[in-house]
Write a protein that holds these residues in place. Structure first.
Motif, mmCIF file in Angstrom:
data_model
loop_
_atom_site.group_PDB
_atom_site.id
_atom_site.type_symbol
_atom_site.label_atom_id
_atom_site.label_comp_id
_atom_site.label_asym_id
_atom_site.label_seq_id
_atom_site.Cartn_x
_atom_site.Cartn_y
_atom_site.Cartn_z
ATOM 1 N N SER A 29 19.373 2.394 -5.764
ATOM 2 C CA SER A 29 19.574 2.744 -4.146
ATOM 3 C C SER A 29 18.497 1.805 -3.447
ATOM 4 O O SER A 29 17.761 1.175 -4.021
ATOM 5 N N ASP A 30 18.677 1.856 -2.177
ATOM 6 C CA ASP A 30 18.022 0.964 -1.253
ATOM 7 C C ASP A 30 17.001 2.043 -0.800
ATOM 8 O O ASP A 30 16.443 1.783 0.261
ATOM 9 N N LEU A 31 16.650 3.565 -1.179
ATOM 10 C CA LEU A 31 15.599 4.098 -0.511
ATOM 11 C C LEU A 31 15.161 5.057 -1.780
ATOM 12 O O LEU A 31 15.951 5.414 -2.664
ATOM 13 N N GLY A 32 13.960 5.278 -1.900
ATOM 14 C CA GLY A 32 13.309 5.771 -3.037
ATOM 15 C C GLY A 32 11.986 6.305 -2.556
ATOM 16 O O GLY A 32 11.079 5.642 -2.010
ATOM 17 N N PHE A 33 11.454 7.321 -3.408
ATOM 18 C CA PHE A 33 10.088 7.967 -3.168
ATOM 19 C C PHE A 33 9.460 7.941 -4.455
ATOM 20 O O PHE A 33 9.771 8.774 -5.317
ATOM 21 N N THR A 34 8.435 7.114 -4.520
ATOM 22 C CA THR A 34 7.951 7.058 -6.101
ATOM 23 C C THR A 34 6.569 7.532 -5.906
ATOM 24 O O THR A 34 5.574 7.082 -5.255
ATOM 25 N N PHE A 35 6.078 8.743 -6.642
ATOM 26 C CA PHE A 35 4.988 9.212 -7.073
ATOM 27 C C PHE A 35 4.161 8.916 -8.115
ATOM 28 O O PHE A 35 4.741 9.137 -9.114
ATOM 29 N N TRP A 36 2.925 8.194 -7.885
ATOM 30 C CA TRP A 36 2.215 7.663 -9.089
ATOM 31 C C TRP A 36 1.273 8.671 -9.658
ATOM 32 O O TRP A 36 0.364 9.031 -9.002
ATOM 33 N N ASN A 70 0.951 -1.239 -0.101
ATOM 34 C CA ASN A 70 0.002 -0.093 -0.065
ATOM 35 C C ASN A 70 0.817 1.272 0.034
ATOM 36 O O ASN A 70 2.160 1.067 0.276
ATOM 37 N N GLY A 71 0.298 2.379 -0.149
ATOM 38 C CA GLY A 71 0.897 3.684 -0.450
ATOM 39 C C GLY A 71 0.072 4.666 0.248
ATOM 40 O O GLY A 71 -0.890 4.326 1.069
ATOM 41 N N TYR A 72 0.616 5.964 0.235
ATOM 42 C CA TYR A 72 -0.183 7.197 0.823
ATOM 43 C C TYR A 72 -0.627 7.919 -0.120
ATOM 44 O O TYR A 72 -0.158 8.484 -1.043
ATOM 45 N N SER A 73 -2.013 8.035 -0.275
ATOM 46 C CA SER A 73 -2.809 8.935 -1.231
ATOM 47 C C SER A 73 -2.295 10.187 -1.166
ATOM 48 O O SER A 73 -2.131 10.873 -0.260
ATOM 49 N N LEU A 125 -8.099 9.636 -9.875
ATOM 50 C CA LEU A 125 -7.446 8.239 -10.113
ATOM 51 C C LEU A 125 -7.337 7.323 -8.941
ATOM 52 O O LEU A 125 -6.948 7.888 -8.056
ATOM 53 N N ILE A 126 -7.432 6.168 -9.056
ATOM 54 C CA ILE A 126 -7.176 4.987 -8.126
ATOM 55 C C ILE A 126 -5.845 5.163 -7.797
ATOM 56 O O ILE A 126 -5.409 5.081 -6.483
ATOM 57 N N THR A 127 -5.019 5.147 -8.609
ATOM 58 C CA THR A 127 -3.352 5.032 -8.719
ATOM 59 C C THR A 127 -3.104 6.478 -8.531
ATOM 60 O O THR A 127 -2.684 7.188 -9.653
ATOM 61 N N ASN A 128 -2.728 6.962 -7.359
ATOM 62 C CA ASN A 128 -2.432 8.522 -7.347
ATOM 63 C C ASN A 128 -1.356 8.820 -6.001
ATOM 64 O O ASN A 128 -1.117 9.885 -5.602
ATOM 65 N N GLY A 129 -0.907 7.566 -5.542
ATOM 66 C CA GLY A 129 -0.082 7.811 -4.078
ATOM 67 C C GLY A 129 1.230 7.842 -4.203
ATOM 68 O O GLY A 129 1.972 7.722 -5.242
ATOM 69 N N LEU A 130 1.688 7.768 -2.863
ATOM 70 C CA LEU A 130 3.421 7.699 -2.702
ATOM 71 C C LEU A 130 3.835 6.236 -2.453
ATOM 72 O O LEU A 130 3.007 5.807 -1.180
ATOM 73 N N GLU A 131 4.708 5.811 -3.115
ATOM 74 C CA GLU A 131 5.226 4.536 -2.689
ATOM 75 C C GLU A 131 6.456 4.850 -2.087
ATOM 76 O O GLU A 131 7.538 5.302 -2.602
ATOM 77 N N ILE A 132 6.912 4.177 -0.871
ATOM 78 C CA ILE A 132 8.089 4.206 -0.566
ATOM 79 C C ILE A 132 9.142 2.893 -0.484
ATOM 80 O O ILE A 132 8.404 2.237 0.073
ATOM 81 N N ILE A 133 10.069 3.023 -0.853
ATOM 82 C CA ILE A 133 10.792 2.032 -1.381
ATOM 83 C C ILE A 133 12.203 2.081 -0.202
ATOM 84 O O ILE A 133 12.962 2.858 -0.156
ATOM 85 N N THR A 134 12.250 0.966 0.514
ATOM 86 C CA THR A 134 13.392 0.831 1.567
ATOM 87 C C THR A 134 14.249 -0.355 1.332
ATOM 88 O O THR A 134 14.931 -1.252 2.176
#
Length: 180
Positions: A145-152, A48-51, A70-79
């Motif tokens: 990287s082992d850290l990233g912030f993906t905005f959909w 899940n992500g943050y809307s 859109l349903i796909t509109n959030g932030l995904e945090i990758i660690t």
């Protein structure tokens, strides 16, 4: 319509205290009302992500194009160690910093050791010199990287937001545009 994303990634393979930094960035984004504080099914992932939230209008150059509908509109945090790539756009160039040759058309096995967390270097298949992956030049931009912030499905960010993000991460960042 296809989905796309913008990932903000520190230019380092292993980010120190990545989970603490991820939480710090999330807290900042929530405090600015850029994303909502609860996890939802708003990203293209099994996680899940943050809307998106209304403060997002302040951090993009095109606030009318934000994906509130859109349903796909959030932030995904990758660690976890991740290759942030361009998706269907692929890769046109991967320039070795040592021999200056484009190795994009070579066998991509040279990425395996990095992806498997065995090394932070790539060995050029042409000149055979191992160099930190962060020194290679990828077009379109890829990040490792082992850290990233993906905005959909968000439009491009303002320079001020990117500067603030860079400051929060404490170093150089890469922006990776992915199209699926």
């Amino acid at each position: 319509m296809s989905d796309h994303s913008i990932s903000i990634v520190p230019r380092q393979s292993s980010y120190p205290d990545k989970n603490i930094k991820a939480q710090e960035i999330l807290t900042w984004l929530i405090s600015q009302d850029i994303v909502k504080p609860t996890l939802t099914d708003c990203i293209l992932s099994s996680n899940n992500g943050y809307s998106i939230s209304h403060g997002a209008k302040q951090v993009t150059n095109l606030p009318d194009e934000l994906p509130f509908n859109l349903i796909t509109n959030g932030l995904e945090i990758i660690t976890e160690r991740n290759v942030f790539h361009a998706g269907e756009t692929g890769i046109d160039e991967c320039i070795c910093p040592n021999c200056k040759q484009n190795i994009a058309s070579e066998d991509w096995d040279f990425l395996n050791d990095w992806a498997e967390n065995k090394s932070d270097t790539l060995t050029c298949p042409l000149c055979k010199v191992a160099t930190d992956i962060q020194k290679f030049s990828f077009l379109p931009v890829w990040a490792f990287s082992d850290l990233g912030f993906t905005f959909w499905n968000w439009p491009n960010f303002t320079d001020e937001f990117l500067t603030a993000f860079r400051h929060k991460l404490g170093g150089e960042i890469l922006l990776v545009h992915t199209h699926i």
